[in-house]
Design an enzyme around this catalytic site. Structure first.
Site, PDB file in Angstrom:
ATOM      1  N   SER A  55       0.851  -1.201   0.000  1.00 16.99           N
ATOM      2  CA  SER A  55       0.000   0.000   0.000  1.00 16.99           C
ATOM      3  C   SER A  55       0.879   1.240   0.000  1.00 16.99           C
ATOM      4  O   SER A  55       2.003   1.220   0.535  1.00 16.99           O
ATOM      5  CB  SER A  55      -0.884   0.009   1.253  1.00 16.99           C
ATOM      6  OG  SER A  55      -1.570   1.234   1.359  1.00 16.99           O
ATOM      7  N   TYR A  67      -1.139  -0.233  10.443  1.00 18.42           N
ATOM      8  CA  TYR A  67      -1.318  -0.618   9.035  1.00 18.42           C
ATOM      9  C   TYR A  67      -0.135  -0.124   8.193  1.00 18.42           C
ATOM     10  O   TYR A  67       0.404  -0.855   7.360  1.00 18.42           O
ATOM     11  CB  TYR A  67      -2.645  -0.061   8.503  1.00 18.42           C
ATOM     12  CG  TYR A  67      -2.967  -0.488   7.094  1.00 18.42           C
ATOM     13  CD1 TYR A  67      -3.375  -1.793   6.818  1.00 18.42           C
ATOM     14  CD2 TYR A  67      -2.844   0.397   6.021  1.00 18.42           C
ATOM     15  CE1 TYR A  67      -3.656  -2.203   5.518  1.00 18.42           C
ATOM     16  CE2 TYR A  67      -3.121   0.014   4.723  1.00 18.42           C
ATOM     17  CZ  TYR A  67      -3.531  -1.294   4.474  1.00 18.42           C
ATOM     18  OH  TYR A  67      -3.811  -1.691   3.182  1.00 18.42           O
TER      19      TYR A  67
HETATM   20  N1  LIG Z   1      -8.915  -0.796  -0.823  1.00 11.79           N
HETATM   21  C1  LIG Z   1      -7.889   0.006  -0.643  1.00 11.79           C
HETATM   22  O1  LIG Z   1      -8.036   1.253  -0.613  1.00 11.79           O
HETATM   23  C2  LIG Z   1      -6.497  -0.564  -0.485  1.00 11.79           C
HETATM   24  C3  LIG Z   1      -5.413   0.306  -0.622  1.00 11.79           C
HETATM   25  C4  LIG Z   1      -4.125  -0.194  -0.506  1.00 11.79           C
HETATM   26  C5  LIG Z   1      -3.919  -1.530  -0.269  1.00 11.79           C
HETATM   27  N2  LIG Z   1      -4.981  -2.373  -0.119  1.00 11.79           N
HETATM   28  C6  LIG Z   1      -4.695  -3.789   0.153  1.00 11.79           C
HETATM   29  O2  LIG Z   1      -5.323  -4.568  -0.858  1.00 11.79           O
HETATM   30  C7  LIG Z   1      -5.575  -5.879  -0.372  1.00 11.79           C
HETATM   31  C8  LIG Z   1      -6.984  -6.309  -0.727  1.00 11.79           C
HETATM   32  O3  LIG Z   1      -7.896  -5.427  -0.106  1.00 11.79           O
HETATM   33  P1  LIG Z   1      -9.294  -5.010  -0.753  1.00 11.79           P
HETATM   34  O4  LIG Z   1      -9.337  -3.536  -0.744  1.00 11.79           O
HETATM   35  O5  LIG Z   1      -9.533  -5.732  -2.012  1.00 11.79           O
HETATM   36  O6  LIG Z   1     -10.282  -5.516   0.424  1.00 11.79           O
HETATM   37  P2  LIG Z   1     -11.634  -6.389   0.418  1.00 11.79           P
HETATM   38  O7  LIG Z   1     -12.528  -5.978  -0.687  1.00 11.79           O
HETATM   39  O8  LIG Z   1     -12.126  -6.272   1.820  1.00 11.79           O
HETATM   40  O9  LIG Z   1     -11.133  -7.894   0.134  1.00 11.79           O
HETATM   41  C9  LIG Z   1     -10.346  -8.593   1.068  1.00 11.79           C
HETATM   42  C10 LIG Z   1     -10.186 -10.039   0.629  1.00 11.79           C
HETATM   43  O10 LIG Z   1      -9.279 -10.691   1.542  1.00 11.79           O
HETATM   44  C11 LIG Z   1      -9.909 -11.850   2.114  1.00 11.79           C
HETATM   45  N3  LIG Z   1      -9.451 -11.988   3.506  1.00 11.79           N
HETATM   46  C12 LIG Z   1      -9.490 -11.051   4.489  1.00 11.79           C
HETATM   47  N4  LIG Z   1      -9.034 -11.558   5.637  1.00 11.79           N
HETATM   48  C13 LIG Z   1      -8.683 -12.845   5.377  1.00 11.79           C
HETATM   49  C14 LIG Z   1      -8.161 -13.922   6.167  1.00 11.79           C
HETATM   50  N5  LIG Z   1      -7.929 -13.776   7.484  1.00 11.79           N
HETATM   51  N6  LIG Z   1      -7.928 -15.110   5.573  1.00 11.79           N
HETATM   52  C15 LIG Z   1      -8.198 -15.291   4.255  1.00 11.79           C
HETATM   53  N7  LIG Z   1      -8.678 -14.317   3.459  1.00 11.79           N
HETATM   54  C16 LIG Z   1      -8.932 -13.119   4.014  1.00 11.79           C
HETATM   55  C17 LIG Z   1     -11.418 -11.570   2.005  1.00 11.79           C
HETATM   56  O11 LIG Z   1     -12.212 -12.754   1.940  1.00 11.79           O
HETATM   57  P3  LIG Z   1     -12.914 -13.413   3.259  1.00 11.79           P
HETATM   58  O12 LIG Z   1     -13.493 -12.287   4.067  1.00 11.79           O
HETATM   59  O13 LIG Z   1     -13.909 -14.381   2.709  1.00 11.79           O
HETATM   60  O14 LIG Z   1     -11.803 -14.135   3.973  1.00 11.79           O
HETATM   61  C18 LIG Z   1     -11.485 -10.830   0.654  1.00 11.79           C
HETATM   62  O15 LIG Z   1     -11.494 -11.778  -0.401  1.00 11.79           O
HETATM   63  C19 LIG Z   1      -5.258  -5.841   1.129  1.00 11.79           C
HETATM   64  O16 LIG Z   1      -3.984  -6.403   1.370  1.00 11.79           O
HETATM   65  C20 LIG Z   1      -5.248  -4.348   1.450  1.00 11.79           C
HETATM   66  O17 LIG Z   1      -4.420  -4.057   2.561  1.00 11.79           O
HETATM   67  C21 LIG Z   1      -6.268  -1.921  -0.228  1.00 11.79           C
END
Ligand SMILES: NC(=O)c1ccc[n+]([C@@H]2O[C@H](COP(=O)([O-])OP(=O)(O)OC[C@H]3O[C@@H](n4cnc5c(N)ncnc54)[C@H](OP(=O)(O)O)[C@@H]3O)[C@@H](O)[C@H]2O)c1
Length: 262
Positions: A139, A149
């Site tokens: 990130s 974070y």
């Molecule tokens: N959205 C943003 O603004 C942003 C910005 C920078 C970086 N990121 C990073 O991008 C990545 C994906 O985030 P996203 O924004 O796509 O979030 P999201 O829409 O909430 O998706 C998160 C995914 O991770 C899975 N997950 C969460 N906890 C888990 C666990 N303990 N074990 C297995 N699977 C797990 C969830 O499935 P289940 O709940 O079914 O397990 C879901 O498929 C993360 O690493 C986040 O830190 C996001």
């Protein structure tokens, strides 16, 4: 980019789902990992509808036994994994001095230890074959100093760069994707107020993933999608650390005020 089987953690929502979709479009078969079994099944059905073969592994990546099961799949030489996307993660809001460290502990397990274990498991097989790609979703928060974070994502970026150094010359590419704000379930799940974020700073996960995979093809170790974020991160990475802390403090206090009034 090598074609074959891609394993995507958190492949059922947001950025992970976009990776799964794009990799399927580019002709790869998939292994999806997440906790929610129903969502795994429905995402797999959609991708199978695109003509791809899809396996699912229901696993909580904060649980070390579950992580070991996923690592064993990565090390299965009969069905080699060519692309690993370490994407699963979540937002962390608590204070660094909270007595209860449960949220941070889970964050470190899912976003640090699991990334370490799965990267190693994937790289061992890829090194034997002389090819493969590892993408760790970090990130832009890792370039700031905004709590647990930021610290976790700084580790992910640094770990990825170190792994790229260690694996140089093996045929394996290693990339840290550093997104800014992306419209996914992330903020809602973490209870983060995102209303004050300017619309120009929001990214779309489909576009983000396409840029990242193009960066993988170019051999980039750090992928920061969009010119706007690249310019902002260039400034942050070249600013004195005292200025980085000042910006982080201002952003954190703005967020706290919004949480109180919101
Ligand atoms: N959205 C943003 O603004 C942003 C910005 C920078 C970086 N990121 C990073 O991008 C990545 C994906 O985030 P996203 O924004 O796509 O979030 P999201 O829409 O909430 O998706 C998160 C995914 O991770 C899975 N997950 C969460 N906890 C888990 C666990 N303990 N074990 C297995 N699977 C797990 C969830 O499935 P289940 O709940 O079914 O397990 C879901 O498929 C993360 O690493 C986040 O830190 C996001």
């Amino acid at each position: 980019m090598a074609m074959g089987i891609a394993l995507v953690t958190g492949g059922t929502s947001g950025i992970g789902a976009a990776f799964a979709q794009e990799l399927a479009l580019r002709g790869n078969d998939l292994v999806l990992v997440a906790r929610d079994r129903e969502r795994l099944d429905s995402t797999a059905a959609t991708l199978r509808g695109m003509g791809r073969s899809v396996e699912t592994i229901a696993a909580d990546l904060a649980n070390r036994d579950d992580v070991a099961r996923v690592a064993a799949r990565l090390e299965d030489l009969d069905q080699p994994i060519d692309i690993l996307i370490n994407n699963a993660g979540f937002g962390i809001r608590g204070s660094l001095i909270d007595v209860d460290t449960t949220e941070l502990d889970r964050g470190i397990e899912v976003m640090c230890r699991t990334v370490l274990v799965l990267s190693g498991a994937a790289a061992r097989g890829m090194r034997v074959r002389g090819s493969g790609h590892i993408v760790n979703v970090s990130s832009t928060a890792g370039f700031l100093t905004m709590g647990g974070y930021s610290a976790i994502k700084a580790w992910v970026t640094s770990f990825t760069e170190s792994l790229a150094v260690e694996l140089k010359g093996t045929g394996i590419s290693v990339t840290a994707l550093c997104p800014g704000w992306v419209r996914t379930e992330f903020h809602q799940r973490a209870g983060i107020q995102s209303g004050s974020i300017p619309s120009a700073l929001w990214l779309d996960s489909e576009r983000l993933v396409k840029v990242c995979l193009d960066d993988v093809d170019k051999g980039k170790v750090i992928s920061i999608p969009t010119v706007r974020y690249r310019a902002l991160m260039f400034l942050l990475r070249h600013a004195p650390r005292s200025a980085v802390r000042a910006v982080s403090g201002a952003l954190s206090s703005g967020r706290r005020k919004q949480a109180v009034s919101g």
